[in-house]
Design a protein around this motif. Sequence first.
Motif, PDB file in Angstrom:
ATOM      1  N   THR A  83      40.090  37.367  35.438  1.00 23.18           N
ATOM      2  CA  THR A  83      41.756  36.867  35.353  1.00 23.18           C
ATOM      3  C   THR A  83      42.308  38.146  35.684  1.00 23.18           C
ATOM      4  O   THR A  83      43.423  38.134  36.572  1.00 23.18           O
ATOM      5  CB  THR A  83      41.742  36.690  33.884  1.00 23.18           C
ATOM      6  N   SER A  84      41.834  39.588  35.502  1.00 23.78           N
ATOM      7  CA  SER A  84      42.562  40.469  35.825  1.00 23.78           C
ATOM      8  C   SER A  84      42.720  40.722  37.370  1.00 23.78           C
ATOM      9  O   SER A  84      43.618  41.058  38.206  1.00 23.78           O
ATOM     10  CB  SER A  84      42.017  41.912  35.365  1.00 23.78           C
ATOM     11  N   ALA A  85      41.529  40.374  37.932  1.00 21.64           N
ATOM     12  CA  ALA A  85      41.443  40.426  39.350  1.00 21.64           C
ATOM     13  C   ALA A  85      42.049  39.457  40.298  1.00 21.64           C
ATOM     14  O   ALA A  85      42.841  39.801  41.335  1.00 21.64           O
ATOM     15  CB  ALA A  85      39.535  40.229  39.721  1.00 21.64           C
ATOM     16  N   PHE A  86      42.359  38.211  39.491  1.00 20.00           N
ATOM     17  CA  PHE A  86      43.206  37.439  40.006  1.00 20.00           C
ATOM     18  C   PHE A  86      44.623  37.714  40.255  1.00 20.00           C
ATOM     19  O   PHE A  86      45.494  37.299  40.837  1.00 20.00           O
ATOM     20  CB  PHE A  86      43.075  36.087  39.526  1.00 20.00           C
ATOM     21  N   VAL A  87      45.008  38.330  38.950  1.00 17.35           N
ATOM     22  CA  VAL A  87      46.507  38.875  38.604  1.00 17.35           C
ATOM     23  C   VAL A  87      46.807  39.878  39.755  1.00 17.35           C
ATOM     24  O   VAL A  87      47.706  40.026  40.558  1.00 17.35           O
ATOM     25  CB  VAL A  87      46.540  39.268  37.231  1.00 17.35           C
ATOM     26  N   ILE A  88      45.565  40.841  40.042  1.00 21.73           N
ATOM     27  CA  ILE A  88      45.810  41.843  40.839  1.00 21.73           C
ATOM     28  C   ILE A  88      46.078  41.476  42.196  1.00 21.73           C
ATOM     29  O   ILE A  88      46.942  41.815  43.029  1.00 21.73           O
ATOM     30  CB  ILE A  88      44.651  42.834  40.912  1.00 21.73           C
ATOM     31  N   TRP A  89      45.115  40.365  42.590  1.00 23.32           N
ATOM     32  CA  TRP A  89      45.385  39.758  44.021  1.00 23.32           C
ATOM     33  C   TRP A  89      46.678  39.118  44.280  1.00 23.32           C
ATOM     34  O   TRP A  89      47.290  39.239  45.191  1.00 23.32           O
ATOM     35  CB  TRP A  89      44.307  38.477  44.004  1.00 23.32           C
ATOM     36  N   GLN A  90      47.294  38.469  43.146  1.00 28.50           N
ATOM     37  CA  GLN A  90      48.669  37.794  43.238  1.00 28.50           C
ATOM     38  C   GLN A  90      49.538  38.844  43.652  1.00 28.50           C
ATOM     39  O   GLN A  90      50.604  38.737  44.384  1.00 28.50           O
ATOM     40  CB  GLN A  90      48.968  36.838  42.203  1.00 28.50           C
ATOM     41  N   GLY A  91      49.634  40.109  42.707  1.00 29.05           N
ATOM     42  CA  GLY A  91      50.658  41.130  42.665  1.00 29.05           C
ATOM     43  C   GLY A  91      50.539  41.776  43.944  1.00 29.05           C
ATOM     44  O   GLY A  91      51.796  42.199  44.549  1.00 29.05           O
ATOM     45  N   VAL A  92      49.283  42.181  44.426  1.00 29.98           N
ATOM     46  CA  VAL A  92      49.338  42.727  45.700  1.00 29.98           C
ATOM     47  C   VAL A  92      49.918  41.962  46.918  1.00 29.98           C
ATOM     48  O   VAL A  92      50.671  42.294  47.723  1.00 29.98           O
ATOM     49  CB  VAL A  92      47.817  43.224  45.936  1.00 29.98           C
ATOM     50  N   SER A 107      41.422  38.777  53.346  1.00 25.97           N
ATOM     51  CA  SER A 107      40.397  38.878  52.209  1.00 25.97           C
ATOM     52  C   SER A 107      40.701  37.400  51.715  1.00 25.97           C
ATOM     53  O   SER A 107      39.552  36.879  51.173  1.00 25.97           O
ATOM     54  CB  SER A 107      40.538  39.905  51.465  1.00 25.97           C
ATOM     55  N   SER A 108      41.951  36.889  51.609  1.00 20.29           N
ATOM     56  CA  SER A 108      42.058  35.881  51.126  1.00 20.29           C
ATOM     57  C   SER A 108      41.182  34.472  51.740  1.00 20.29           C
ATOM     58  O   SER A 108      40.811  33.620  51.164  1.00 20.29           O
ATOM     59  CB  SER A 108      43.468  35.398  50.803  1.00 20.29           C
ATOM     60  N   PHE A 153      38.835  34.995  53.706  1.00 15.91           N
ATOM     61  CA  PHE A 153      37.411  34.954  53.437  1.00 15.91           C
ATOM     62  C   PHE A 153      36.974  34.310  52.232  1.00 15.91           C
ATOM     63  O   PHE A 153      35.753  33.437  52.205  1.00 15.91           O
ATOM     64  CB  PHE A 153      36.909  36.317  53.458  1.00 15.91           C
ATOM     65  N   MET A 154      37.745  34.682  51.172  1.00 16.99           N
ATOM     66  CA  MET A 154      37.318  34.174  49.741  1.00 16.99           C
ATOM     67  C   MET A 154      37.368  32.625  49.674  1.00 16.99           C
ATOM     68  O   MET A 154      36.502  32.085  49.172  1.00 16.99           O
ATOM     69  CB  MET A 154      38.233  34.832  48.596  1.00 16.99           C
ATOM     70  N   VAL A 155      38.417  32.173  50.199  1.00 19.51           N
ATOM     71  CA  VAL A 155      38.547  30.848  50.228  1.00 19.51           C
ATOM     72  C   VAL A 155      37.414  29.887  51.002  1.00 19.51           C
ATOM     73  O   VAL A 155      36.870  28.972  50.649  1.00 19.51           O
ATOM     74  CB  VAL A 155      39.928  30.206  51.021  1.00 19.51           C
ATOM     75  N   TRP A 156      37.090  30.654  52.329  1.00 18.78           N
ATOM     76  CA  TRP A 156      36.026  30.179  53.061  1.00 18.78           C
ATOM     77  C   TRP A 156      34.672  30.192  52.268  1.00 18.78           C
ATOM     78  O   TRP A 156      34.038  29.174  52.280  1.00 18.78           O
ATOM     79  CB  TRP A 156      35.941  30.864  54.371  1.00 18.78           C
ATOM     80  N   ASP A 157      34.500  31.056  51.536  1.00 20.55           N
ATOM     81  CA  ASP A 157      33.166  31.553  50.739  1.00 20.55           C
ATOM     82  C   ASP A 157      33.213  30.499  49.714  1.00 20.55           C
ATOM     83  O   ASP A 157      31.989  29.909  49.408  1.00 20.55           O
ATOM     84  CB  ASP A 157      32.914  32.741  50.421  1.00 20.55           C
ATOM     85  N   ALA A 158      34.265  30.309  48.880  1.00 18.38           N
ATOM     86  CA  ALA A 158      34.126  29.653  47.413  1.00 18.38           C
ATOM     87  C   ALA A 158      34.415  28.096  47.821  1.00 18.38           C
ATOM     88  O   ALA A 158      34.365  27.370  46.686  1.00 18.38           O
ATOM     89  CB  ALA A 158      34.979  30.436  46.489  1.00 18.38           C
ATOM     90  N   SER A 159      34.976  27.590  48.778  1.00 22.23           N
ATOM     91  CA  SER A 159      35.230  25.991  48.897  1.00 22.23           C
ATOM     92  C   SER A 159      34.091  25.432  49.075  1.00 22.23           C
ATOM     93  O   SER A 159      32.752  25.600  49.408  1.00 22.23           O
ATOM     94  CB  SER A 159      36.142  25.864  50.324  1.00 22.23           C
ATOM     95  N   ALA A 166      41.644  26.776  56.794  1.00 22.12           N
ATOM     96  CA  ALA A 166      42.958  26.572  57.830  1.00 22.12           C
ATOM     97  C   ALA A 166      44.073  26.609  57.034  1.00 22.12           C
ATOM     98  O   ALA A 166      45.109  27.074  57.599  1.00 22.12           O
ATOM     99  CB  ALA A 166      42.568  25.197  58.468  1.00 22.12           C
ATOM    100  N   LEU A 167      44.111  25.900  55.719  1.00 20.11           N
ATOM    101  CA  LEU A 167      45.242  25.862  55.087  1.00 20.11           C
ATOM    102  C   LEU A 167      45.601  27.246  54.422  1.00 20.11           C
ATOM    103  O   LEU A 167      46.877  27.665  54.302  1.00 20.11           O
ATOM    104  CB  LEU A 167      45.325  24.933  53.839  1.00 20.11           C
ATOM    105  N   ALA A 168      44.731  28.096  54.211  1.00 23.01           N
ATOM    106  CA  ALA A 168      44.853  29.530  53.831  1.00 23.01           C
ATOM    107  C   ALA A 168      45.476  30.310  54.924  1.00 23.01           C
ATOM    108  O   ALA A 168      46.151  31.035  54.591  1.00 23.01           O
ATOM    109  CB  ALA A 168      43.616  30.169  53.298  1.00 23.01           C
ATOM    110  N   VAL A 169      45.090  30.100  56.204  1.00 27.76           N
ATOM    111  CA  VAL A 169      45.406  30.658  57.409  1.00 27.76           C
ATOM    112  C   VAL A 169      47.036  30.181  57.571  1.00 27.76           C
ATOM    113  O   VAL A 169      47.787  31.021  57.808  1.00 27.76           O
ATOM    114  CB  VAL A 169      44.613  30.448  58.706  1.00 27.76           C
TER     115      VAL A 169
END
Length: 199
Positions: free
Chosen positions: A112-121, A147-148, A150-156, A166-169
């Motif tokens: 959860t903290s990593a997700f908040v950091i991802w959003q904040g950055v 990095s976003s 890459f994470m979407v591609w890996d976890a979808s 493609a939607l992330a891009v």
Amino acid sequence: MSEPDKPREPEPAVPPLDTIDDSQRVPPPRRPAPPRPQPINAAADIPPGAIAAFGVVGLVALVLVLKWGIPKGIDWYHHQDWAWFTQWTATVADPVHAYLSAHTVGLPLTATSAFVIWQGVGIASLALSWFTGAVGARLTWTAHGASSVFMVWDASPAAGRPVAAALAVLAWTIGSLFALRGLSLRPRINIHNHNHPAR
């Protein structure tokens, strides 16, 4: 009968060149600068009646927008189906959260903290890139987008992986319209004229 050669008169001596001390040198007079044009004062050219008419029309338009336009806009907003936007957001954000949950096991940082950091950055780098155009902020925004994706591609899920990436891009490129505004790949060339005399 030729006259006997007369002794040649000595040629006048050339006076020696006198050097002038640097402290006594006088610079050439400066050319006066051309007169500056008077600034354009558009307000002085507009008749007072026209300014008053524009003011009345602007006031009426403001009243109409406040009385009729804003309620209509709010009513239109409430009757729209925004499911496509929430689904698009979930298609990008859910895989990122899942990736962070799977790869933060054993770390002092929670998912959860990593997700908040991802959003904040992402939000901070977008805002700083938009308002300041700083190179560091733009590099952070670019790294965040890569990095976003890459994470979407890996976890979808495997079947929807290309569409999710493609939607992330697309989401990143829409943000880049603001974050990378004014960025040009054309090199900037500065020409200095060293032959121009100093003024």
